[in-house]
Structure formats: C-alpha cells, structure tokens
Design a protein around this motif. Sequence first.
Motif, mmCIF file in Angstrom:
data_model
loop_
_atom_site.group_PDB
_atom_site.id
_atom_site.type_symbol
_atom_site.label_atom_id
_atom_site.label_comp_id
_atom_site.label_asym_id
_atom_site.label_seq_id
_atom_site.Cartn_x
_atom_site.Cartn_y
_atom_site.Cartn_z
ATOM 1 N N LEU A 58 0.826 -1.211 0.000
ATOM 2 C CA LEU A 58 0.000 0.000 0.000
ATOM 3 C C LEU A 58 0.861 1.262 0.000
ATOM 4 O O LEU A 58 0.492 2.272 -0.611
ATOM 5 N N ILE A 59 2.004 1.210 0.680
ATOM 6 C CA ILE A 59 2.928 2.357 0.646
ATOM 7 C C ILE A 59 3.462 2.553 -0.770
ATOM 8 O O ILE A 59 3.556 3.688 -1.260
ATOM 9 N N LEU B 64 8.453 7.019 -1.241
ATOM 10 C CA LEU B 64 7.376 6.092 -0.883
ATOM 11 C C LEU B 64 7.552 4.736 -1.561
ATOM 12 O O LEU B 64 7.392 3.690 -0.925
ATOM 13 N N VAL B 65 7.889 4.761 -2.838
ATOM 14 C CA VAL B 65 8.089 3.483 -3.541
ATOM 15 C C VAL B 65 9.292 2.746 -2.959
ATOM 16 O O VAL B 65 9.244 1.534 -2.712
ATOM 17 N N ALA C 162 -3.359 9.765 -6.086
ATOM 18 C CA ALA C 162 -4.711 9.928 -5.524
ATOM 19 C C ALA C 162 -4.835 9.201 -4.187
ATOM 20 O O ALA C 162 -5.507 9.685 -3.268
ATOM 21 N N LEU C 163 -4.191 8.033 -4.072
ATOM 22 C CA LEU C 163 -4.241 7.302 -2.808
ATOM 23 C C LEU C 163 -3.486 8.061 -1.729
ATOM 24 O O LEU C 163 -3.923 8.122 -0.573
ATOM 25 N N GLY D 64 -2.784 -5.117 9.119
ATOM 26 C CA GLY D 64 -2.124 -4.535 7.955
ATOM 27 C C GLY D 64 -2.601 -3.131 7.630
ATOM 28 O O GLY D 64 -1.783 -2.221 7.417
ATOM 29 N N LEU D 65 -3.912 -2.924 7.588
ATOM 30 C CA LEU D 65 -4.445 -1.597 7.261
ATOM 31 C C LEU D 65 -4.123 -0.565 8.346
ATOM 32 O O LEU D 65 -3.663 0.539 8.025
#
Length: 392
Positions: free
Chosen positions: A98-99, A242-243, A107-108, A210-211
């Motif tokens: 998610l990161i 972030l990636v 947008a996320l 996780g979330l």
Amino acid sequence: MLQPISAGIVGSIAGFATSFALVIAGLQAVGATDAQASSGLLILCVTVGLASIGFALVYRIPISIAWSTPGAALLVAAGQNHANFAAAVGAFIVCGALIILCGLWPALGRLMTSIPKAIASAMLAGILFPICLAPVTAMFDYPLLALPIILAWLIILRLAPRWAVPSAMLVAAIVIAVSAGGGWMQKAELAPQLAFVLPVFDPAVIVSLGLPLFIVTMAGQNVPGFVVMSTFGYETPARPVLVGTGVASVGGAIFGGHAINLAAITAAIMASPEADPDKSRRWIATLSAGVLYLLLGLGAGVATALVAASPPILIIAVAGLAVVGALVTSITGALEEPPHRIAAIATFLVTASGLTIAGIGSAFWGLVVGAIFMLWLGWGSRSTAENPEPAP
C-alpha cells in the motif's frame, strides 16, 4: 565534515536506542520467536541503513529513514489478538504494498492525507495509551527493577531531553543484566542471522493489522517526515521515497521486519542547522546514520536476548517511556479541532479498549466508529463542538 557525521551518529543512536525494545516486544507480541524477532530487528536496521545511504547519495539531501515506531506500538497493542506470526508477516507485506501504491498512485496518497487529523491522531493515541500505562504497572509489579529506570528517565529528561529514553534503556539493560545473571548471554546469537518467514495472507489479520499499520505509518511517520523536511527548506521527492521504502518494507517483511518510512524526529536532527550550517552538506548526516544502522544491526541478537531475559512488563514499560511524547502529540492533535473532539474521543476509547469483533482488532474499529461519529455529527459542523452538552 565532522559536524554532519556526528549529527548522523547522534540521530541513529537516538533512533535505535529509543525504540528497539518496542520493536522486539511488538514482533514477539504477534507471535515471533526470539530468532524471528532478532531477524526482524536486523532486517529493519539493514533496510533503514541501505535506504538512508541510497537516498543520501542519489539526492544529496538529508532524507532520513527509520522504522515505523507507531507501527511497533500497534503490534504490541494488537498482540493479544494475533499470535500467528506468518499471518502478521502477510499483513506487513500488504502494508508495504500500500505504501508503494501511494507512491505510484498520487490519488491514494491524497486520500491518506485527507483522513481527518483528529481521527488518525486519536487512533494512534488509543494504541499508545495502554503501552504508556506499563511504567505504572511495572512500578507495582517490579519496583526494584522499574524505579531506577524511571528515575533515570526523569532526571535526564530535565537535563538533556533528547537522551532521556536512551539513558533509561541503558539503565534498563544494566538492571536486567544484573538481575538475570550471566545466563542471558548464553542464549544470545552473537552472529546476526536472518530467519525467513513464509507469509500467510489472512483477510482478518490484514484488515485488523495490515491496514492500521499502513495508516499509522503514513499518518504518524511519512506525513510528518515530509513536513519536517519542508520546514528546513527541502523538497523531498515523494514518489521515489514512498516506492523505495515500500519495496524495502515488502522485502524486509519476509524476514520479520514490519515497515520502514521517512523519519520525523531524527529528521529534525539531521536536516536542521545543528547538522551543518551549510544546507548542501547535511546529507552527509543521513549517510553516516545509514552506515551506523548497518553496524547496529549486528547487535540484534544480543538485544533480543536481553529483552527475552527481562519480565515482559519491564520492556513494555521502557517502551512506554519512549512513546510518552508521541502520546502527548497525538492527544493534542486529536483534540485540536473542537468540532471533531467527540468523534476523536470515541475513536480513542474504542481503540484503547482492545476489543475484537469478527477477528478484527480495535484499531480498525476505532477508525470505523470515529468516521461514523464524524459523519453523524457533521463533518464540517461546528455546532456540536461549540455546544457539546445540552444547556442547563
């Protein structure tokens, strides 16, 4: 040259010493063995070190990387509901993915930053609150062991606040070593070892662990990290950071690491004029911090054995001292906006309760309840906050 190097050394030692016990306790709380917890701490040190070195060399700005301290606190809080470490590792991988998605899909990222500060802060406060109660409990259960640690923390907090938690951890290590005798060293794996964990993707654990791990890592570490960097005049490349940290988190998860991210507190050490009056040279601080993290990882086995030799409540107590400042900040943020205070308190109470519904832990339900309260009371309405109680 010496000034930024020394700043990097101070930042890495402070970052490691203030939270390594929390990391080990968190990993053990979700089912890790001593070997798996040691591996998790080692891989976190390695990924933090390599990422810090890589970003410093490529961008020549002081991009500070750290492991997710709020995430480690979440593991401690969620431990009573999750004892399957393979499922926890699956949740770690989802968090890292998610990161990555936040970096690839802006947008996320905007959606994450649009989560009301009151709700995100209240959830973090609810996670930290039980941990911050541990020093009180330890004082009653193990007064002779806990008192020197708390006194050391209080004294250094008055004289040199930055070193209060490292000093408490040093005193704790001495107290534990003396009380345990020499036997704990015989259990220590002095040579660093990585333990592969085959992940299991359990939907309930992903939702409940996780979330929330993703949310507290983004809201509690990455977002403040970007703010700190901009405060000192640096434009941090969001997508690569972030990636990169997301990929490192996914790779580290299979060896027990929970998540890495932008640093906030240590970033303030290495991106500020304290690191070097010359803004263009401060990247050397994060480079030296990364190198030292690689060296600190070599002591993961000894650190885990020391934690294992201690009564669990004593280690949580040290962790509680380490996150008192974060608790104050999160409570302040939760109650900062009067219109959202009731929703924030509802989020805090549900999260701190530790309840589990349908196998899903309280951090997730705290967010749900907070969102419901906020929607019901009016997302932007001020009437509830201005007059929260019926007039007499």
